[in-house]
Every structure is written in structure tokens, then in C-alpha cells.
Design a protein around this motif. Structure first.
Motif, PDB file in Angstrom:
ATOM      1  N   LEU A  12       0.829  -1.209   0.000  1.00 20.16           N
ATOM      2  CA  LEU A  12       0.000   0.000   0.000  1.00 20.16           C
ATOM      3  C   LEU A  12       0.865   1.261   0.000  1.00 20.16           C
ATOM      4  O   LEU A  12       0.517   2.256  -0.642  1.00 20.16           O
ATOM      5  N   ALA A  13       2.000   1.203   0.708  1.00 19.72           N
ATOM      6  CA  ALA A  13       2.902   2.361   0.733  1.00 19.72           C
ATOM      7  C   ALA A  13       3.478   2.620  -0.657  1.00 19.72           C
ATOM      8  O   ALA A  13       3.481   3.761  -1.146  1.00 19.72           O
ATOM      9  N   ALA A  16       0.686   3.684  -3.037  1.00 20.83           N
ATOM     10  CA  ALA A  16       0.227   5.056  -2.846  1.00 20.83           C
ATOM     11  C   ALA A  16       1.026   6.019  -3.719  1.00 20.83           C
ATOM     12  O   ALA A  16       0.477   6.980  -4.268  1.00 20.83           O
ATOM     13  N   VAL A 144       1.637   6.620   3.329  1.00 22.86           N
ATOM     14  CA  VAL A 144       0.203   6.349   3.188  1.00 22.86           C
ATOM     15  C   VAL A 144      -0.617   7.542   3.667  1.00 22.86           C
ATOM     16  O   VAL A 144      -1.591   7.949   3.021  1.00 22.86           O
TER      17      VAL A 144
END
Length: 289
Positions: A12-13, A16, A144
Motif C-alpha cells: 500500500l505504501a 500510494a 500512506v
């Protein structure tokens, strides 16, 4: 299970950052119907400007990021103004112009900062944090969080402000928007400025994860571009989802198959596009009729 959750957070990091790059591509395309191929190099310029203020001028990272956003936003305005005469002649000429602008930006970066990479320390102490048994790093959470703030601000701007409404009107029907008093040229310029500003945020955030160098935009830009296509080119929510998906695929394929991570990522992308050519949410672009 712990490994799975930690991989998700890492994905997710990374995703993003790809989502931010994809949003920059999408906002120009949905407003003008133009793919801004200089966007990847604007990401690189944003990273270099942030690094210059952060490491050379010794300013706070947050202040450095804000200054980079303002300067790259201004760069977007300049880029649009230089390319604007080409739009009335042939949009394809404008597209070629963005490619040329990207080459110019990379050459300027080499002249100013050199061709060697610059290592960037994380702006906060990058310590492991135990969140319900899942180990994540503080910088992953920062990426994030900052990305989420940018996404929310963009949505609020497009939906709650007159300028955002004017941009959406220009994207839906240029002739009708012009008849209603919308300055389409200004909407186009604003799209370039916002896309460039978002690129600066992506470049600043990814800087500590990579060596900041004149060629860094290519590797990040191609994944952001593909993420925009995967989500539905010109679709802002699609750009976010596409970026996150790319980050997750890359994270899960970087373990045992790290040597083939990029290959696996783009094979999955190609398979997804064969199933749905317009992307997950469908393509959105300006009506130029």
C-alpha cells in the motif's frame, strides 16, 4: 498471517506513490484528452527540488515539500502555456511536445544536479512499529498518510469548489462549458498545474526509497502510467485503485520471485487489460467534438 499483513502494508505504501503518479496523468487526460508524457520527468524534478531544500538548504522536510509543490505547479503552468498553441493545430503535436519537454527537463536536471544519484535520508526516524502484532515502519505510514491527504484534498477540490466544477464541466463538454462562461484554457492550465504538484509529492515521498537521479522518473512513471490505464485512464478513483493494485502485486512478487517482480507485475497488468480494455472503472476523457 503476519507476513501477509506486513506485505500488504508495504504494498500500500508503494502503491500510494504509484497512485499519486497515476492521478497526475489522469487529471490532465480527463480534462484535455492529452497524455502528458513529461509527467514522469516532473516527478523527478519534484524529487530534486525537495532534496535541494531538504539537504542543501537544510529546511524542514514538510516545508521543502510545500516549496516543491508550488514550484512544480508553476512548472506545469509554464509547460501548458508553451504547448497551448499546438492544441489548436493538432493535439498529436501537443503530445509530441510533452515528450520533448520531458527530454528537456531531464537534460536540465543533469546540468543542475549532475548525472549521479543522491541518497536521501528519511525525513522522520524510520523505526519499526508493532501495530497489533504487525511490524510496519514509520515512513511507510507517513507515505500512506500524506498520499491519503492529497487524494482527499483533490476530491474536495473537484467536487466542492467552483474551479473544480469548471474543470469537470470542461472535461465533460468543452463547447457547452465555453458557452456557460468557463475558460477552457484556464481549466487546461490548472489541470497541468495540479498534475505537476501531485507529481512533486510522489517524487518527494519516493526519494528516500530510491536514489534521486535524472532517470528515476522513467521507472516510476511507467508504473504510474500503467496504473492509470488499469484503473481506467482519466478516472481519478480508478487511478488510485490501479496504483494500489500495482503496489500490492509488486510487494507480493518481491519475495521469492524478486528477480521477476516487474515481469510478474506487468504480466498481471496485461492479463487484466485483455479482460477489460477500458480499465476497472472505465476510461474518462474530454469530449473534444
Amino acid at each position: 498471517m503476519t507476513w501477509f499483513l506486513e506485505t500488504v502494508v508495504g504494498g500500500l505504501a508503494t502503491g500510494a506513490v504509484y497512485a499519486l503518479v497515476a492521478m497526475g496523468f489522469s487529471i490532465v487526460y480527463r480534462t484535455m484528452g492529452l497524455v502528458n508524457f513529461a509527467h514522469a520527468d516532473v516527478v523527478m524534478i519534484g524529487a530534486y527540488i525537495t532534496v535541494t531544500f531538504f539537504l542543501t538548504a537544510h529546511l524542514n522536510f514538510g516545508i521543502s515539500l510545500v516549496l516543491a509543490v508550488l514550484l512544480t505547479g508553476a512548472l506545469g503552468l509554464v509547460m501548458e502555456r508553451i504547448l497551448r498553441p499546438l492544441e489548436s493545430k493538432d493535439l498529436n503535436l501537443m503530445l509530441i511536445g510533452t515528450i520533448g519537454f520531458g527530454i528537456v527537463l531531464e537534460s536540465i536536471a543533469i546540468l543542475i544536479w549532475g548525472s549521479f544519484g543522491t541518497a536521501v535520508p528519511t525525513p522522520i526516524q524510520n523505526v519499526p512499529l508493532n501495530v497489533a502484532g504487525v511490524i510496519v515502519t514509520s515512513y511507510q505510514l507517513l507515505i500512506v498518510a500524506v498520499s491519503a491527504v492529497v487524494m482527499v484534498v483533490l476530491f474536495l477540490f473537484l467536487d466542492r469548489t467552483k474551479l473544480g466544477t469548471a474543470m469537470q464541466a470542461a472535461a465533460m463538454d468543452r463547447l457547452a462549458a465555453t458557452a456557460m462562461g468557463v475558460n477552457v484554457g484556464a481549466a487546461n492550465a490548472l489541470a497541468f498545474a495540479i498534475g505537476s504538484a501531485i507529481a512533486a509529492v510522489a517524487g518527494a515521498l519516493v526519494g528516500p526509497l530510491l536514489y534521486v537521479n535524472p532517470g528515476m522518473g522513467a521507472s516510476i512513471g511507467i508504473k504510474g502510467f500503467a496504473a492509470a490505464i488499469l484503473g481506467g485512464f482519466g478516472n481519478i478513483p480508478g487511478a488510485i485503485v490501479g496504483g494500489l493494485i500495482f503496489g500490492l502485486i509488486e510487494a507480493f512478487s518481491s519475495g521469492r520471485f524478486s528477480a521477476y517482480s516487474d515481469l510478474i507485475t506487468f504480466v498481471v497488468f496485461a492479463a487484466a487489460m485483455m479482460i477489460r480494455q477500458t480499465g476497472i472503472f472505465g476510461e474518462r476523457t474530454v469530449d473534444r467534438a
